[in-house]
Design a protein around this motif. Structure first.
Motif, PDB file in Angstrom:
ATOM      1  N   ASN A   1       0.910  -1.213  -0.259  1.00 17.76           N
ATOM      2  CA  ASN A   1       0.599  -0.168   0.056  1.00 17.76           C
ATOM      3  C   ASN A   1       0.818   1.265  -0.181  1.00 17.76           C
ATOM      4  O   ASN A   1       1.158   1.735   0.860  1.00 17.76           O
ATOM      5  CB  ASN A   1      -0.670   0.332   0.807  1.00 17.76           C
ATOM      6  CG  ASN A   1      -2.231   1.385   1.165  1.00 17.76           C
ATOM      7  OD1 ASN A   1      -1.412   2.428   0.863  1.00 17.76           O
ATOM      8  ND2 ASN A   1      -2.833   0.297   1.645  1.00 17.76           N
ATOM      9  N   LYS A   2       1.211   1.635  -1.375  1.00 20.92           N
ATOM     10  CA  LYS A   2       1.998   3.006  -1.706  1.00 20.92           C
ATOM     11  C   LYS A   2       1.402   4.425  -0.234  1.00 20.92           C
ATOM     12  O   LYS A   2       2.200   4.501   0.210  1.00 20.92           O
ATOM     13  CB  LYS A   2       1.736   3.445  -3.037  1.00 20.92           C
ATOM     14  CG  LYS A   2       2.241   2.545  -3.765  1.00 20.92           C
ATOM     15  CD  LYS A   2       3.100   2.182  -3.793  1.00 20.92           C
ATOM     16  CE  LYS A   2       4.035   0.774  -4.474  1.00 20.92           C
ATOM     17  NZ  LYS A   2       3.990  -0.169  -4.312  1.00 20.92           N
ATOM     18  N   LYS A   3       0.224   4.522   0.057  1.00 23.77           N
ATOM     19  CA  LYS A   3      -0.412   5.031   0.912  1.00 23.77           C
ATOM     20  C   LYS A   3       0.098   5.565   2.156  1.00 23.77           C
ATOM     21  O   LYS A   3       1.141   6.248   2.782  1.00 23.77           O
ATOM     22  CB  LYS A   3      -1.633   5.731   0.774  1.00 23.77           C
ATOM     23  CG  LYS A   3      -1.709   7.585   0.314  1.00 23.77           C
ATOM     24  CD  LYS A   3      -3.514   7.246   0.190  1.00 23.77           C
ATOM     25  CE  LYS A   3      -4.890   8.336   0.701  1.00 23.77           C
ATOM     26  NZ  LYS A   3      -5.525   7.999  -0.105  1.00 23.77           N
ATOM     27  N   ILE A   4      -0.289   4.247   2.449  1.00 17.67           N
ATOM     28  CA  ILE A   4       0.475   3.836   3.618  1.00 17.67           C
ATOM     29  C   ILE A   4       1.774   3.248   4.458  1.00 17.67           C
ATOM     30  O   ILE A   4       2.827   4.416   5.201  1.00 17.67           O
ATOM     31  CB  ILE A   4      -0.786   2.785   4.291  1.00 17.67           C
ATOM     32  CG1 ILE A   4      -1.488   2.709   4.299  1.00 17.67           C
ATOM     33  CG2 ILE A   4      -0.411   2.376   6.102  1.00 17.67           C
ATOM     34  CD1 ILE A   4      -2.747   1.670   5.301  1.00 17.67           C
TER      35      ILE A   4
ATOM     36  N   SER B   1       4.487   5.415   2.539  1.00 18.04           N
ATOM     37  CA  SER B   1       4.873   5.811   2.139  1.00 18.04           C
ATOM     38  C   SER B   1       4.505   7.257   4.074  1.00 18.04           C
ATOM     39  O   SER B   1       6.163   7.235   3.619  1.00 18.04           O
ATOM     40  CB  SER B   1       4.523   7.455   1.295  1.00 18.04           C
ATOM     41  OG  SER B   1       4.360   7.233  -0.139  1.00 18.04           O
ATOM     42  N   LEU B   2       4.156   7.143   4.640  1.00 14.51           N
ATOM     43  CA  LEU B   2       3.616   7.685   5.996  1.00 14.51           C
ATOM     44  C   LEU B   2       4.827   6.465   6.561  1.00 14.51           C
ATOM     45  O   LEU B   2       5.759   7.347   7.414  1.00 14.51           O
ATOM     46  CB  LEU B   2       2.569   7.193   5.894  1.00 14.51           C
ATOM     47  CG  LEU B   2       1.358   7.983   6.277  1.00 14.51           C
ATOM     48  CD1 LEU B   2      -0.345   7.572   7.026  1.00 14.51           C
ATOM     49  CD2 LEU B   2       1.784   9.600   6.066  1.00 14.51           C
TER      50      LEU B   2
END
Lengths: 189, 137
Positions: free
Chosen positions: A122-125, A127-128
């Motif tokens: 999951n790129k979004k999570i 990245s965090l």
């Protein structure tokens, strides 16, 4: 190369001591507990909060990756010892004095080892997680206990560990699927 | 402070934070069976109360105990211990508190989602019952 590393260290660490507020915040980020505990709570939240099996597999990959990364750190420490920057250079030290090898940064390695498998799925999570790992790495340089290359080296070891963990998950897919099904049976996945 | 006392303190903080995370997840996913509360807002408030103070203490750990250092492996064991106790405590207490307010509707008997309609105890009971009826057939 080590000269460049020392110059970057002196520049980043030179920023310390100018603002008490910034120092306090960065000390909190750099300590051995806050970010790693937050990451582990994050993994737990992903495990129970996600409806996607792939995310639960990413959590398993992250746990395997932590184990492999720890092993790589132990191996690296066995063959190479790098003194801490505060023993070699004029340093604004905002931390206690660790006595183990400066290279690689254990914390940066473990944080990135958690982040990469999550980012893979999951790129979004992810990245965090990666952003927080980089900030923590920089914070460890700021407080005077690591050179930038210790952080970078840790990230490279973490990348190797993560790729190995993802590969292990792939080749042993049927066993991990079985584990997930068993946990599902008892309402824990 | 001894390393045992520090580790105990660490584990208790993890226990609190994990209990809070489970409540936040329960509220977010509508898993009524693992929350101590009926209303989502109560679960979110409880989560904030149990997550933020432990994280604040972890943030200032080195200032509070400058010579108190828990090594990586010990941190790992304490984290696992705190998490397991928090999980057992949350699933157990929610099963007791919600034993009458949730009817054990066996709508979905699959994975964590089953805990939307049942407490953990009710889900395990249903599972054993369904296994028993499968065996007798």
């Amino acid at each position: 190369m080590f000269e460049v590393d020392k110059q970057i260290f002196l520049w980043i660490n030179g920023l310390a001591g100018r603002s008490a507020v910034a120092d306090s915040i960065i000390q909190g980020i750099a300590n051995d507990y806050f970010v790693i505990v937050s990451f582990c709570l994050g993994l737990l939240a992903i495990w129970f909060g996600s409806t996607s099996k792939e995310m639960q597999k990413a959590v398993i990959a992250a746990v395997i990756s932590i184990g492999l990364a720890s092993l790589l750190v132990v191996l690296s420490n066995h063959f190479y010892f790098r003194p801490r920057p505060f023993t070699e250079l004029p340093t604004n030290l905002l931390f206690y004095k660790p006595s183990d090898s400066s290279f690689p940064s254990n914390l940066a390695t473990i944080l990135m080892a958690i982040s990469i498998p999550i980012f893979w799925t999951n790129k979004k999570i992810g990245s965090l997680f990666i952003g927080a790992s980089i900030i923590t790495g920089l914070a460890r340089v700021y407080v005077g206990i690591h050179y930038p290359f210790d952080i970078l080296g840790g990230f490279i070891l973490a990348l190797l560990a993560s790729l190995a963990a993802i590969y292990i998950l792939k080749i042993m897919k049927k066993y991990f699927d079985l584990l997930l099904r068993m946990l599902e049976k008892v309402f824990l996945a | 402070m001894t390393i045992f006392e520090l580790s105990l303190r660490y584990s208790i903080l993890i226990f609190l934070a994990v209990t809070g995370v489970l409540h936040a997840i329960a509220a977010y996913r509508g898993l009524k069976g693992i929350s101590f509360f009926t209303y989502k807002i109560s679960a979110y408030i409880f989560a904030a109360i149990t997550i933020i103070p432990p994280l604040a203490i972890f943030f200032t750990w080195n200032e509070r105990w400058p010579i108190g250092l828990i090594q990586g492996p010990e941190q790992f064991y304490c984290f696992i211990a705190g998490t397991i106790v928090a999980l057992v405590f949350t699933l157990g207490l929610s099963s007791i508190l919600k034993r009458t307010s949730i009817t054990d509707d066996p709508g979905e008997l699959h994975g964590i989602s089953a805990l939307k309609n049942m407490t953990y105890y009710q889900a395990i009971k249903q599972l054993i019952r369904s296994k028993g009826s499968n065996c007798s057939k």
